[in-house]
Write a protein that holds these residues in place. Structure first.
Motif, PDB file in Angstrom:
ATOM      1  N   CYS A  27       0.862  -1.142   0.064  1.00 28.24           N
ATOM      2  CA  CYS A  27      -0.140   0.068  -0.185  1.00 28.24           C
ATOM      3  C   CYS A  27       0.714   1.263  -0.041  1.00 28.24           C
ATOM      4  O   CYS A  27       1.709   1.366   0.817  1.00 28.24           O
ATOM      5  CB  CYS A  27      -0.828  -0.035   1.104  1.00 28.24           C
ATOM      6  SG  CYS A  27      -1.902   1.385   1.304  1.00 28.24           S
ATOM      7  N   PRO A  53      -3.122  -5.601   3.937  1.00 30.09           N
ATOM      8  CA  PRO A  53      -4.125  -6.164   2.894  1.00 30.09           C
ATOM      9  C   PRO A  53      -4.805  -5.078   2.212  1.00 30.09           C
ATOM     10  O   PRO A  53      -4.915  -3.968   2.779  1.00 30.09           O
ATOM     11  CB  PRO A  53      -5.124  -6.821   3.969  1.00 30.09           C
ATOM     12  CG  PRO A  53      -4.551  -6.951   5.272  1.00 30.09           C
ATOM     13  CD  PRO A  53      -3.659  -6.021   5.567  1.00 30.09           C
ATOM     14  N   PRO A  54      -5.414  -5.492   1.322  1.00 34.85           N
ATOM     15  CA  PRO A  54      -5.920  -4.274   0.055  1.00 34.85           C
ATOM     16  C   PRO A  54      -7.098  -3.518   1.053  1.00 34.85           C
ATOM     17  O   PRO A  54      -7.299  -2.242   0.965  1.00 34.85           O
ATOM     18  CB  PRO A  54      -6.559  -5.110  -0.953  1.00 34.85           C
ATOM     19  CG  PRO A  54      -5.944  -6.320  -0.850  1.00 34.85           C
ATOM     20  CD  PRO A  54      -5.617  -6.558   0.590  1.00 34.85           C
ATOM     21  N   ASN A  55      -7.795  -4.159   1.811  1.00 31.27           N
ATOM     22  CA  ASN A  55      -9.101  -3.703   2.592  1.00 31.27           C
ATOM     23  C   ASN A  55      -8.512  -2.719   3.463  1.00 31.27           C
ATOM     24  O   ASN A  55      -9.454  -1.758   4.056  1.00 31.27           O
ATOM     25  CB  ASN A  55     -10.083  -4.544   3.108  1.00 31.27           C
ATOM     26  CG  ASN A  55      -9.193  -5.476   4.382  1.00 31.27           C
ATOM     27  OD1 ASN A  55      -8.282  -5.501   4.402  1.00 31.27           O
ATOM     28  ND2 ASN A  55     -10.102  -5.929   4.856  1.00 31.27           N
ATOM     29  N   LYS A  56      -7.337  -2.565   4.202  1.00 31.35           N
ATOM     30  CA  LYS A  56      -6.771  -1.758   5.057  1.00 31.35           C
ATOM     31  C   LYS A  56      -5.579  -0.709   4.370  1.00 31.35           C
ATOM     32  O   LYS A  56      -5.004  -0.197   4.934  1.00 31.35           O
ATOM     33  CB  LYS A  56      -5.978  -2.308   6.011  1.00 31.35           C
ATOM     34  CG  LYS A  56      -6.951  -3.258   6.974  1.00 31.35           C
ATOM     35  CD  LYS A  56      -6.210  -3.693   8.359  1.00 31.35           C
ATOM     36  CE  LYS A  56      -7.278  -4.465   9.050  1.00 31.35           C
ATOM     37  NZ  LYS A  56      -6.995  -4.752  10.503  1.00 31.35           N
ATOM     38  N   CYS A  57      -5.928  -0.331   3.064  1.00 31.50           N
ATOM     39  CA  CYS A  57      -4.927   0.428   2.477  1.00 31.50           C
ATOM     40  C   CYS A  57      -5.451   1.941   2.815  1.00 31.50           C
ATOM     41  O   CYS A  57      -6.499   2.194   1.696  1.00 31.50           O
ATOM     42  CB  CYS A  57      -4.828   0.189   0.845  1.00 31.50           C
ATOM     43  SG  CYS A  57      -3.625   0.952  -0.150  1.00 31.50           S
ATOM     44  N   ASN A  58      -5.160   2.435   3.752  1.00 33.22           N
ATOM     45  CA  ASN A  58      -5.822   4.011   3.847  1.00 33.22           C
ATOM     46  C   ASN A  58      -4.939   4.562   4.814  1.00 33.22           C
ATOM     47  O   ASN A  58      -3.950   4.035   5.432  1.00 33.22           O
ATOM     48  CB  ASN A  58      -7.202   3.753   4.170  1.00 33.22           C
ATOM     49  CG  ASN A  58      -7.190   2.886   5.637  1.00 33.22           C
ATOM     50  OD1 ASN A  58      -6.399   2.946   6.379  1.00 33.22           O
ATOM     51  ND2 ASN A  58      -8.507   2.314   5.919  1.00 33.22           N
ATOM     52  N   SER A  61      -4.426   3.246   8.301  1.00 30.54           N
ATOM     53  CA  SER A  61      -3.614   1.941   8.784  1.00 30.54           C
ATOM     54  C   SER A  61      -1.953   2.096   8.401  1.00 30.54           C
ATOM     55  O   SER A  61      -1.147   1.708   9.062  1.00 30.54           O
ATOM     56  CB  SER A  61      -4.099   0.732   7.970  1.00 30.54           C
ATOM     57  OG  SER A  61      -5.341   0.350   8.286  1.00 30.54           O
ATOM     58  N   TYR A  86      -3.323   0.837  -3.526  1.00 30.48           N
ATOM     59  CA  TYR A  86      -2.893  -0.828  -3.433  1.00 30.48           C
ATOM     60  C   TYR A  86      -2.011  -1.279  -4.840  1.00 30.48           C
ATOM     61  O   TYR A  86      -2.709  -1.164  -5.920  1.00 30.48           O
ATOM     62  CB  TYR A  86      -3.903  -1.572  -3.002  1.00 30.48           C
ATOM     63  CG  TYR A  86      -3.476  -3.008  -2.649  1.00 30.48           C
ATOM     64  CD1 TYR A  86      -2.880  -3.190  -1.256  1.00 30.48           C
ATOM     65  CD2 TYR A  86      -3.475  -4.202  -3.481  1.00 30.48           C
ATOM     66  CE1 TYR A  86      -2.359  -4.340  -0.848  1.00 30.48           C
ATOM     67  CE2 TYR A  86      -3.097  -5.246  -2.758  1.00 30.48           C
ATOM     68  CZ  TYR A  86      -2.512  -5.255  -1.490  1.00 30.48           C
ATOM     69  OH  TYR A  86      -2.194  -6.508  -1.190  1.00 30.48           O
TER      70      TYR A  86
END
Length: 180
Positions: A27, A53-58, A61, A86
């Motif tokens: 990320c 992980p892709p869903n936590k690419c913010n 995180s 990502y």
């Protein structure tokens, strides 16, 4: 030659042992410098990279875990200015392409060395068996190439090419004319 082969063998033997410090997925967040939120004038952008992980690419995180102390209380002001993406790559494909390129270059180098070693043999044999003529006829060329081996034919073509180059140079530099 043996030393060169030994070096090549060692390089290829060491390739599987070398482990890079990279990931296939990451990320990447591009954010302003934390000093921008603290009202200083510096406005350079920084890259923050994290393996999440892709869903936590913010921003929460990846970025806040690294600069949380610098922007305490101003997270809502800082995070909207960040752009997170990502990224994933296939390092196996990259390795295969690099290996193919290295092999192609190696084969070309070996071919070049072969030609460099072969040239003295060609020039040596053609000098003994063939006398250069300014006016040559086709029947003499055919009998010479049929009787000789591959090296004689290659040497003959090389001599013919050299004569053509000399003739072109003479026409261009001495006579100032061009051949058709």
């Amino acid at each position: 030659m043996n030393a060169l082969l030994g070096v090549v063998f060692l390089l290829f033997a060491a390739v599987p042992c070398i482990q890079g410090q990279y990931e296939d997925a990451r990320c990447k967040c591009i954010c302003p410098n934390p000093s921008v939120v603290n009202a200083t004038t510096e406005s350079n952008r920084k890259h923050y990279i994290g393996n999440v992980p892709p869903n936590k690419c913010n921003c929460d995180s990846v970025v806040l875990a690294k600069v949380g102390d610098l922007i305490k209380g101003k997270e809502q002001e800082f995070c909207p200015r960040c752009e997170c993406k990502y990224e994933s790559r296939n390092t196996t494909t990259i390795k295969v392409v690099v290996i193919i390129v290295v092999w192609a270059v190696s084969l070309l180098v070996v071919y070049m060395l072969f030609l460099v070693c072969l040239e003295p043999l060609i020039s040596g044999r053609t000098g003994k068996s063939y006398q250069e003529h300014v006016d040559e006829d086709e029947s003499h060329q055919m009998t010479t190439t049929q009787q000789g081996g591959v090296l004689d034919r290659v040497g003959h073509q090389q001599d013919k090419w050299k004569r053509q180059v000399r003739e072109q140079r003479r026409n261009i530099y001495d006579r100032h004319t061009m051949l058709n």
